[in-house]
Motif scaffolding. Structure first.
Motif, PDB file in Angstrom:
ATOM      1  N   THR A  31       0.516  -2.040   0.007  1.00  0.00           N
ATOM      2  CA  THR A  31      -0.263   0.158   0.144  1.00  0.00           C
ATOM      3  C   THR A  31       0.611   1.234  -0.135  1.00  0.00           C
ATOM      4  O   THR A  31       0.437   2.208   0.253  1.00  0.00           O
ATOM      5  CB  THR A  31      -1.039   0.309   1.449  1.00  0.00           C
TER       6      THR A  31
ATOM      7  N   LYS B 204       1.071   1.356  -4.027  1.00  0.00           N
ATOM      8  CA  LYS B 204      -0.707   1.316  -4.692  1.00  0.00           C
ATOM      9  C   LYS B 204      -0.762   0.724  -4.583  1.00  0.00           C
ATOM     10  O   LYS B 204      -2.717   0.868  -5.439  1.00  0.00           O
ATOM     11  CB  LYS B 204      -1.271   2.703  -4.670  1.00  0.00           C
TER      12      LYS B 204
ATOM     13  N   ASP C 148      -0.165  -6.445   3.882  1.00  0.00           N
ATOM     14  CA  ASP C 148       0.427  -5.445   3.497  1.00  0.00           C
ATOM     15  C   ASP C 148       2.134  -5.786   3.908  1.00  0.00           C
ATOM     16  O   ASP C 148       2.736  -5.817   5.157  1.00  0.00           O
ATOM     17  CB  ASP C 148       0.135  -4.482   3.704  1.00  0.00           C
TER      18      ASP C 148
ATOM     19  N   LEU D  26      -5.897  -7.270   5.284  1.00  0.00           N
ATOM     20  CA  LEU D  26      -6.931  -6.031   4.364  1.00  0.00           C
ATOM     21  C   LEU D  26      -8.025  -7.007   4.157  1.00  0.00           C
ATOM     22  O   LEU D  26      -8.921  -6.269   4.335  1.00  0.00           O
ATOM     23  CB  LEU D  26      -6.248  -5.081   2.946  1.00  0.00           C
TER      24      LEU D  26
ATOM     25  N   GLU E 219     -10.354  -8.222  -5.385  1.00  0.00           N
ATOM     26  CA  GLU E 219     -10.632  -7.014  -4.813  1.00  0.00           C
ATOM     27  C   GLU E 219     -10.398  -6.477  -3.734  1.00  0.00           C
ATOM     28  O   GLU E 219     -10.677  -6.831  -2.500  1.00  0.00           O
ATOM     29  CB  GLU E 219     -12.063  -6.439  -5.277  1.00  0.00           C
ATOM     30  N   ILE E 220      -9.669  -5.488  -3.903  1.00  0.00           N
ATOM     31  CA  ILE E 220      -8.789  -5.106  -2.040  1.00  0.00           C
ATOM     32  C   ILE E 220      -9.338  -2.795  -2.559  1.00  0.00           C
ATOM     33  O   ILE E 220      -9.069  -3.004  -3.541  1.00  0.00           O
ATOM     34  CB  ILE E 220      -7.545  -5.145  -2.256  1.00  0.00           C
ATOM     35  N   LYS E 221      -9.650  -2.936  -1.014  1.00  0.00           N
ATOM     36  CA  LYS E 221     -10.563  -1.221  -0.568  1.00  0.00           C
ATOM     37  C   LYS E 221     -11.262  -1.301  -1.964  1.00  0.00           C
ATOM     38  O   LYS E 221     -10.761   0.277  -2.188  1.00  0.00           O
ATOM     39  CB  LYS E 221      -9.035  -0.344  -0.422  1.00  0.00           C
ATOM     40  N   GLY E 222     -12.302  -1.582  -2.390  1.00  0.00           N
ATOM     41  CA  GLY E 222     -12.677  -1.343  -4.348  1.00  0.00           C
ATOM     42  C   GLY E 222     -11.854  -0.960  -5.109  1.00  0.00           C
ATOM     43  O   GLY E 222     -12.034  -0.450  -6.332  1.00  0.00           O
ATOM     44  N   LYS E 223     -10.703  -1.864  -5.262  1.00  0.00           N
ATOM     45  CA  LYS E 223      -9.565  -1.831  -6.420  1.00  0.00           C
ATOM     46  C   LYS E 223      -9.456  -2.821  -6.571  1.00  0.00           C
ATOM     47  O   LYS E 223      -9.499  -3.464  -6.454  1.00  0.00           O
ATOM     48  CB  LYS E 223      -8.711  -1.150  -5.761  1.00  0.00           C
TER      49      LYS E 223
END
Lengths: 135, 399
Positions: B175, B190, B313, B326, B340-344
């Protein structure tokens, strides 16, 4: 013409000369820089994607060669050694242009040369030394 | 319902029914647990991936005059060996690096040759330079030795891996805002990519989640040759949270494995370089699961979507040993190429090769069906969920 990717090698004496801009100015060629580096011997390497009229492309390449730039097509430069590849897929998510993809059925990793921009990340990442790059 | 002896009788008679852990899923869906358990005798599981706690011990035979390697120094192929054993015995670990390797001095470092590569070269029959020095004694007068050695001339060459076959593993992400180089591969900033390392539904310990058949003494396929489970592996941690089907949601059990290196192949033991991290050995392992009853068959029918793995992470939480995740994702998602992680939407890669794992499961299946590979009863169980056995972090004390 289609977009063409080429590798340009600049000898030491040409590195500080403005050359590439003349491809636009004199030959109407649109270019996109995919990679640029100057090595410790002050020789330059530039990977370009070019677009324009066939005639202009030929003249532009001719101009570069006359200036002393060595020109080669990009597609010869990155290769996959199938004997070494174990199809782990480490390279697949790193490849910025999806030139390396996993076959969903067999799990085999395929290298699609036409999509490759020779960034070299797969060469660095491959744990088995299966990806090679030569300029 | 069935015993291992009965299954072995079928193997000898040539009428044993063997399926891989992927094939058995379809059969169970088609016929149900009960009928499938009567039909199938053995399910083969497999994995192929980097396994750092691997190594070899070997005996070079005594030189004339004799030299005592124990307490001295030795390198094989330029890579240092452990010399804390007797006169002619050496141990070489997969992570060992040459003394003159630039390592991380030019960050991140390529790590193109080390212990794992030496093991791979040795098993492939290459001549390697052994260079050694001892301090000289009355009974071992020689002080220096430099010679080629070849695996065929060694007295014993044994692969002995103290931690292999991780039952499930982390999904590594980054991240931070810079690229990091880890043992889980290159991780883009990121949430640029996510790397996992398990064969999922084909992986041995995910098909026997409570270690009902795999135990000490279990005969396996190791590096293409015959091997055995010699103990549970280091960092064995069976008491983690599990799904209602008993599958651990976090890295759990591990196995210590042993086998004759002379019968193995460079096809299944491959030296591996992780840029910016070091070298290791990719090991191919196949483990047969005897279908003794319906419960055991049901475990082997586990699907990728039933197996969860934690997303960790590696830019902060892993290096700082923070117990934070996460989220959990399943192996069907991981194998699809994106999670999909944190909407990404994050592209995934595997360090473990499913293609090689499938080959191993098929090779083992073939050897069982042809009668050359009989199954063994575990002589002792490895600690399971009821053991209270836990892998502890280091407790530092002031010196």
């Amino acid at each position: 013409m289609e977009r063409i990717k080429i590798v340009l090698h600049f000898p030491k004496q040409l590195v500080d000369k403005p050359i590439v801009y003349r491809l636009v100015k004199d030959f109407n060629l649109e270019f996109n820089i995919l990679k640029a580096e100057v090595n410790p011997n002050e020789e330059g390497l530039l990977i370009l994607e070019l677009k324009g009229q066939d005639q202009d492309y030929k003249k532009g390449i001719e101009y570069l060669k006359n200036e002393g730039v060595r020109v080669q097509p990009l597609s010869q430069d990155v290769s996959m050694d199938r004997q070494r590849c174990v199809d782990c897929t480490v390279c697949v998510s790193l490849c910025p242009t999806e030139a390396l993809e996993k076959d969903p059925q067999s799990g085999e990793v395929k290298f699609i040369k036409e999509k490759c921009i020779a960034c070299g990340i797969c060469v660095k990442a491959c744990p088995y030394g299966a990806m090679k790059i030569e300029f | 319902m069935k015993t291992i002896q009965e299954i072995n009788e079928k193997i000898k008679k040539g009428n044993v029914v063997v399926l891989t852990a992927e094939e058995v899923i379809g059969l169970v869906e088609e016929k149900g647990i009960k009928e499938a358990a009567q039909t199938v005798d053995v399910v083969t599981t497999a994995t192929f991936g980097p396994m750092c706690s691997s190594g070899i011990y070997f005996n070079i035979g005594h030189s004339k005059p004799r030299i005592k390697l124990g307490g001295g120094h030795a390198t094989l192929g330029g890579v240092p060996c452990y010399t804390g054993l007797a006169a002619a015995d050496l141990f070489l670990g997969a992570n060992a690096l040459p003394d003159d390797d630039p390592r991380n001095s030019v960050y991140p470092g390529e790590f193109r040759y080390g212990g794992g590569h030496v093991i791979s070269d040795l098993v492939s029959g290459k001549d390697l330079v052994l260079e050694a020095s001892g301090y000289g004694t009355d009974c071992y007068p020689r002080k220096n030795l430099k010679t080629y050695i070849n695996i065929k001339d060694l007295n014993e060459a044994v692969l002995y891996n103290i931690r292999n076959c991780y039952q499930n593993y982390n999904v590594a992400i980054n991240t931070s805002d810079k690229v990091i180089y880890t043992y889980m591969g290159i991780l883009r900033q990121k949430l640029g990519n996510a790397n996992y390392c398990s064969a999922g539904a084909l992986s041995p310990l995910l098909n026997d989640p409570l270690y009902k058949t795999i135990g000490i003494g279990t005969k396996i396929l190791l590096g293409g040759g015959v091997g055995f489970v010699s103990w549970w592996g280091t960092q064995h941690n069976p008491c983690v949270e599990r799904t209602n089907k008993g599958v651990p949601k976090y890295p759990a059990a591990t196995l210590a494995l042993i086998g004759d290196l002379k019968n193995m192949s460079g096809q299944w033991l491959i030296g591996t370089s992780m840029v910016g991290y070091g070298v290791t050995l990719s090991v191919g392992i196949g483990i047969p699961i005897p279908i003794l009853n319906e419960e055991i068959l049901e475990y082997t029918a586990v699907k990728d979507e039933d197996i969860l793995a934690p997303v960790v992470d590696y830019s902060k939480d892993y290096p700082q040993r923070e117990n934070r995740i996460l989220g959990l994702v399943n192996y069907a998602q991981l194998k699809s190429g994106h999670i999909e992680i944190k909407g990404k939407k994050v592209p995934t890669s595997s360090l473990s090769s499913i293609r090689k794992a499938r080959e191993i499961a098929d090779v083992l299946k073939g050897r069982i069906k042809s009668g050359e590979f009989l199954l063994t009863e575990a002589v002792e169980k490895i600690p399971s969920v009821d053991s209270k056995y836990r892998s502890k972090p280091l407790k530092e004390r002031k010196v």
